[in-house]
Design a protein around this motif. Structure first.
Motif, PDB file in Angstrom:
ATOM      1  N   TYR A   1     -75.841 -42.083   4.690  1.00 42.59           N
ATOM      2  CA  TYR A   1     -74.412 -42.426   4.122  1.00 42.59           C
ATOM      3  C   TYR A   1     -74.396 -42.298   2.504  1.00 42.59           C
ATOM      4  O   TYR A   1     -73.325 -43.399   2.269  1.00 42.59           O
ATOM      5  CB  TYR A   1     -75.448 -43.824   4.200  1.00 42.59           C
TER       6      TYR A   1
ATOM      7  N   ASP B   1     -75.673 -53.902   3.655  1.00 44.36           N
ATOM      8  CA  ASP B   1     -75.521 -54.780   3.596  1.00 44.36           C
ATOM      9  C   ASP B   1     -74.403 -54.644   1.895  1.00 44.36           C
ATOM     10  O   ASP B   1     -73.508 -55.014   1.816  1.00 44.36           O
ATOM     11  CB  ASP B   1     -75.292 -56.498   3.497  1.00 44.36           C
ATOM     12  N   ILE B   2     -75.418 -53.922   0.598  1.00 48.87           N
ATOM     13  CA  ILE B   2     -75.607 -54.086   0.142  1.00 48.87           C
ATOM     14  C   ILE B   2     -74.182 -53.362  -0.568  1.00 48.87           C
ATOM     15  O   ILE B   2     -73.585 -53.529  -1.467  1.00 48.87           O
ATOM     16  CB  ILE B   2     -76.275 -53.935  -1.264  1.00 48.87           C
TER      17      ILE B   2
ATOM     18  N   SER C   1     -80.854 -52.101  -5.424  1.00 51.41           N
ATOM     19  CA  SER C   1     -81.108 -50.984  -4.397  1.00 51.41           C
ATOM     20  C   SER C   1     -80.263 -49.175  -4.902  1.00 51.41           C
ATOM     21  O   SER C   1     -79.467 -49.722  -6.103  1.00 51.41           O
ATOM     22  CB  SER C   1     -80.208 -52.126  -3.517  1.00 51.41           C
ATOM     23  N   VAL C   2     -81.455 -48.221  -4.566  1.00 52.48           N
ATOM     24  CA  VAL C   2     -81.389 -46.894  -4.998  1.00 52.48           C
ATOM     25  C   VAL C   2     -79.864 -47.004  -4.513  1.00 52.48           C
ATOM     26  O   VAL C   2     -79.293 -46.691  -4.674  1.00 52.48           O
ATOM     27  CB  VAL C   2     -82.780 -46.235  -4.781  1.00 52.48           C
ATOM     28  N   GLY C   3     -79.588 -46.838  -2.842  1.00 54.06           N
ATOM     29  CA  GLY C   3     -78.827 -46.181  -1.927  1.00 54.06           C
ATOM     30  C   GLY C   3     -77.659 -46.849  -2.798  1.00 54.06           C
ATOM     31  O   GLY C   3     -76.445 -46.778  -2.776  1.00 54.06           O
TER      32      GLY C   3
ATOM     33  N   ASP D   1     -92.666 -45.224  -2.533  1.00 56.21           N
ATOM     34  CA  ASP D   1     -93.136 -43.857  -1.560  1.00 56.21           C
ATOM     35  C   ASP D   1     -94.379 -43.118  -2.517  1.00 56.21           C
ATOM     36  O   ASP D   1     -94.864 -41.816  -1.685  1.00 56.21           O
ATOM     37  CB  ASP D   1     -91.948 -43.155  -2.293  1.00 56.21           C
TER      38      ASP D   1
ATOM     39  N   ILE E   1     -91.424 -53.551  -1.018  1.00 59.75           N
ATOM     40  CA  ILE E   1     -89.845 -53.369  -1.201  1.00 59.75           C
ATOM     41  C   ILE E   1     -89.919 -52.970   0.762  1.00 59.75           C
ATOM     42  O   ILE E   1     -88.353 -53.535   1.336  1.00 59.75           O
ATOM     43  CB  ILE E   1     -89.861 -51.933  -1.937  1.00 59.75           C
TER      44      ILE E   1
ATOM     45  N   ARG F   1     -93.747 -40.973   4.160  1.00 63.05           N
ATOM     46  CA  ARG F   1     -95.071 -40.561   3.590  1.00 63.05           C
ATOM     47  C   ARG F   1     -96.692 -41.086   3.900  1.00 63.05           C
ATOM     48  O   ARG F   1     -97.184 -40.133   3.596  1.00 63.05           O
ATOM     49  CB  ARG F   1     -94.831 -41.456   2.488  1.00 63.05           C
TER      50      ARG F   1
HETATM   51  N1  EPU Z   1     -81.549 -53.353   1.417  1.00 62.56           N
HETATM   52  C1  EPU Z   1     -80.767 -54.346   1.959  1.00 62.56           C
HETATM   53  N2  EPU Z   1     -79.686 -54.415   1.840  1.00 62.56           N
HETATM   54  C2  EPU Z   1     -79.266 -52.579   1.232  1.00 62.56           C
HETATM   55  C3  EPU Z   1     -79.896 -52.270   0.893  1.00 62.56           C
HETATM   56  C4  EPU Z   1     -81.235 -51.925   0.730  1.00 62.56           C
HETATM   57  O1  EPU Z   1     -81.805 -55.475   2.195  1.00 62.56           O
HETATM   58  O2  EPU Z   1     -77.577 -53.170   1.518  1.00 62.56           O
HETATM   59  C5  EPU Z   1     -83.070 -53.730   1.000  1.00 62.56           C
HETATM   60  C6  EPU Z   1     -84.155 -52.586   1.754  1.00 62.56           C
HETATM   61  O3  EPU Z   1     -84.300 -52.955   3.184  1.00 62.56           O
HETATM   62  C7  EPU Z   1     -85.491 -52.936   0.943  1.00 62.56           C
HETATM   63  C8  EPU Z   1     -84.763 -52.817  -0.439  1.00 62.56           C
HETATM   64  O4  EPU Z   1     -83.607 -52.831  -0.446  1.00 62.56           O
HETATM   65  O5  EPU Z   1     -86.213 -53.736   0.785  1.00 62.56           O
HETATM   66  C9  EPU Z   1     -85.276 -51.471  -1.230  1.00 62.56           C
HETATM   67  O6  EPU Z   1     -83.423 -49.929  -0.242  1.00 62.56           O
HETATM   68  P1  EPU Z   1     -83.496 -49.062  -1.830  1.00 62.56           P
HETATM   69  O7  EPU Z   1     -81.528 -49.394  -0.964  1.00 62.56           O
HETATM   70  O8  EPU Z   1     -83.511 -49.508  -3.076  1.00 62.56           O
HETATM   71  O9  EPU Z   1     -83.711 -48.139  -0.786  1.00 62.56           O
HETATM   72  P2  EPU Z   1     -83.293 -46.822  -0.045  1.00 62.56           P
HETATM   73  O10 EPU Z   1     -82.064 -46.319  -1.168  1.00 62.56           O
HETATM   74  O11 EPU Z   1     -82.687 -47.087   1.435  1.00 62.56           O
HETATM   75  C10 EPU Z   1     -84.113 -44.920  -1.585  1.00 62.56           C
HETATM   76  C11 EPU Z   1     -84.982 -43.760  -1.131  1.00 62.56           C
HETATM   77  C12 EPU Z   1     -86.311 -44.455  -0.488  1.00 62.56           C
HETATM   78  C13 EPU Z   1     -87.245 -45.477  -1.526  1.00 62.56           C
HETATM   79  C14 EPU Z   1     -86.587 -46.266  -2.043  1.00 62.56           C
HETATM   80  C15 EPU Z   1     -86.702 -47.317  -3.115  1.00 62.56           C
HETATM   81  C16 EPU Z   1     -83.409 -42.304  -0.099  1.00 62.56           C
HETATM   82  C17 EPU Z   1     -82.504 -41.700   0.172  1.00 62.56           C
HETATM   83  N3  EPU Z   1     -84.334 -43.429   0.231  1.00 62.56           N
HETATM   84  O12 EPU Z   1     -84.171 -45.772  -0.390  1.00 62.56           O
HETATM   85  O13 EPU Z   1     -87.384 -42.796  -0.126  1.00 62.56           O
HETATM   86  O14 EPU Z   1     -88.403 -45.925  -0.628  1.00 62.56           O
HETATM   87  O15 EPU Z   1     -85.199 -46.287  -2.891  1.00 62.56           O
HETATM   88  O16 EPU Z   1     -87.560 -46.490  -3.991  1.00 62.56           O
HETATM   89  O17 EPU Z   1     -83.668 -41.602  -1.154  1.00 62.56           O
HETATM   90  C18 EPU Z   1     -88.971 -41.963   0.913  1.00 62.56           C
HETATM   91  O18 EPU Z   1     -88.949 -40.950   0.119  1.00 62.56           O
HETATM   92  O19 EPU Z   1     -90.151 -41.997   1.491  1.00 62.56           O
HETATM   93  C19 EPU Z   1     -88.001 -43.444   0.980  1.00 62.56           C
HETATM   94  C20 EPU Z   1     -87.801 -44.203   1.622  1.00 62.56           C
END
Ligand code: EPU
Length: 416
Positions: A95, A124-125, A162-164, A303, A325, A369
């Motif tokens: 993404y 969505d974010i 959200s990290v992503g 994680d 999370i 994990r």
């Molecule tokens: N969320 C939303 N909408 C969005 C984005 C996220 O509702 O548009 C929710 C998710 O469903 C979740 C929460 O917000 O409940 C956190 O999501 P986040 O976007 O922070 O997670 P991510 O960016 O998709 C990254 C890591 C994950 C890690 C999380 C939290 C990457 C590729 N992945 O995911 O890593 O758990 O941040 O720190 O960077 C892993 O390495 O095993 C892993 C899953």
């Protein structure tokens, strides 16, 4: 298909060297396309998520070369072709090509990302952030077409840290006119690594690592170099392993500050560890139960929650574990219970009673994990543990067999 065979119990001594962070490198690679030219990323971990991203960069006609842990990407002749499901589905971080291509080309066509089954994982974010910058989004089945005539900086409030989404909005807004401010931004150190890379290219990002990030749009970026920060999740997994079966096990090339949430909990449990400048030395010791709640950074990382649950099976008493999370991060629990653990998991909560001796048997890695947690369990279990579906584990743990074998583990890969 590959399986992992572990014969235990093991006592591990020696040094494990930690590689570059998966969750940094998976954003740094897509970020290279924001500069027209050549960038070099150092300390790149050899994991299958990186292979999948290299394939996407090559699909986009970038020239990629990997020499040991140094990866060079030349984006001069980039072609903005659609990224289909056979590419995007291989990992979550595909993404980041949304933000990066939108930023550089004002247009991207990409299928929904893949990744571990640890929750519904909406984006969505991210999408709301792109819209706020002026993009128009069309969704056809599982394909997104994101276009903008012009991207204009604005104030963006994230409904969750959200990290992503934080990284994706940063990527998309680099060339936007004016100033973009991300409020309630995620504060993870991987975001700082990506912002440092972009700033070295010539971007104007301030506040990465805090909950307010400002991005002043620029006209041009130059290729540059960056080193991937050490993987705090790989480090944390092996530090926990040291608490389970280490005898002066040294986890090296780390930034101890990045895993303070973990080491504080380990000290609370009575673990025997010494924290040095860039390493932690840890040995098995009697452990007290504790309560853990996962949180966004700098809280206890989600994680590391699954590996940590294995340690809690060895503490004397009852520990409470709460995941906040991801709604589906208990996939490893049936396997641990099959090995002899006493874990009652419901939704995002678990009650873990210990200590329970573990016995080897056949178990399934349901996610990255969770799979790592089963490796830890197999290393302390008596007898042979066979882990299936280990492709999940190889997505994020560099040379896990080699690193564990070098400290005395009886672990091997088997092709079936
Ligand atoms: N969320 C939303 N909408 C969005 C984005 C996220 O509702 O548009 C929710 C998710 O469903 C979740 C929460 O917000 O409940 C956190 O999501 P986040 O976007 O922070 O997670 P991510 O960016 O998709 C990254 C890591 C994950 C890690 C999380 C939290 C990457 C590729 N992945 O995911 O890593 O758990 O941040 O720190 O960077 C892993 O390495 O095993 C892993 C899953």
């Amino acid at each position: 298909m590959k399986q992992m065979l572990i014969t235990g119990p093991n006592t591990l001594s020696g040094t494990i060297h930690i590689g570059g962070a998966k969750n940094s490198v998976v954003a740094l690679l897509p970020a290279t396309i924001l500069a027209k030219g050549q960038s070099t990323i150092k300390n790149v971990p050899h994991i299958s998520d990186v292979d999948a991203l290299i394939d996407i960069l090559e699909l986009l006609n970038c020239k990629v070369s990997l020499n040991k842990d140094e990866l060079t990407v030349d984006t001069t002749n980039l072609k903005n072709v659609p990224i289909g499901s056979n590419y995007a589905n291989r990992l979550r971080a595909s993404y980041y090509f949304m933000g990066a291509l939108l930023g550089r080309e004002k247009q991207v066509e990409i299928t929904i990302p893949g990744g571990c089954n640890i929750g519904s994982r909406p984006i969505d974010i991210h999408i709301d952030g792109f819209k706020a910058l002026g993009a128009v989004i069309t969704k056809k089945n599982d394909k997104y077409i994101i276009k903008a005539d012009k991207l204009i900086g604005t104030d963006i409030y994230l409904k969750f840290q959200s990290v992503g989404a934080t990284i994706n909005i940063m990527l998309a807004s680099i060339y936007a006119s004016g100033v973009t401010t991300i409020h309630n931004a995620a504060e993870e150190i991987e975001i700082v690594n990506v912002a440092d890379f972009l700033n070295k290219m010539g971007a104007k990002i301030e506040g990465a690592g805090t909950n307010t990030i400002t991005i002043r749009g620029v006209k041009d970026l130059q290729g540059t170099q960056i080193s991937v920060i050490p993987d705090r999740i790989e480090a944390g997994t092996y530090v926990i392993l040291g608490a389970l079966c280490g005898k002066n096990l040294c986890i090296k090339n780390i930034i101890p500050k990045h895993i303070e949430a973990l080491t504080n909990k380990l000290l609370e449990m009575g673990a025997n560890l010494t924290i040095n400048k860039d390493s932690i030395v840890i040995s098995k010791a009697p452990l007290k139960p504790i309560n853990i709640k996962t949180l966004v950074y700098p809280g206890f990382p989600t994680d590391i929650g699954q590996p940590m649950s294995v340690l809690l099976t060895q503490a004397s008493g009852t520990s409470l574990f709460e995941e906040t999370i991801w709604e589906n991060r208990m996939g490893h629990v049936p396997s641990l219970n099959k090995m002899g653990a006493n874990i009652k998991a419901r939704d995002m909560h678990a009650i873990i009673n210990g200590p329970t001796p573990l016995t080897g048997c056949e178990v399934i890695a349901t996610d990255l994990r969770g799979g790592a947690a089963l490796v830890l369990a197999g290393l302390i279990a008596t007898g042979t543990t066979v882990i299936t579906d280990i492709e999940h584990i190889l997505r994020g743990y560099e040379d896990i067999i080699g690193k564990l074998t070098s400290v005395g583990a009886k672990i091997e890969l088997k092709e079936i």
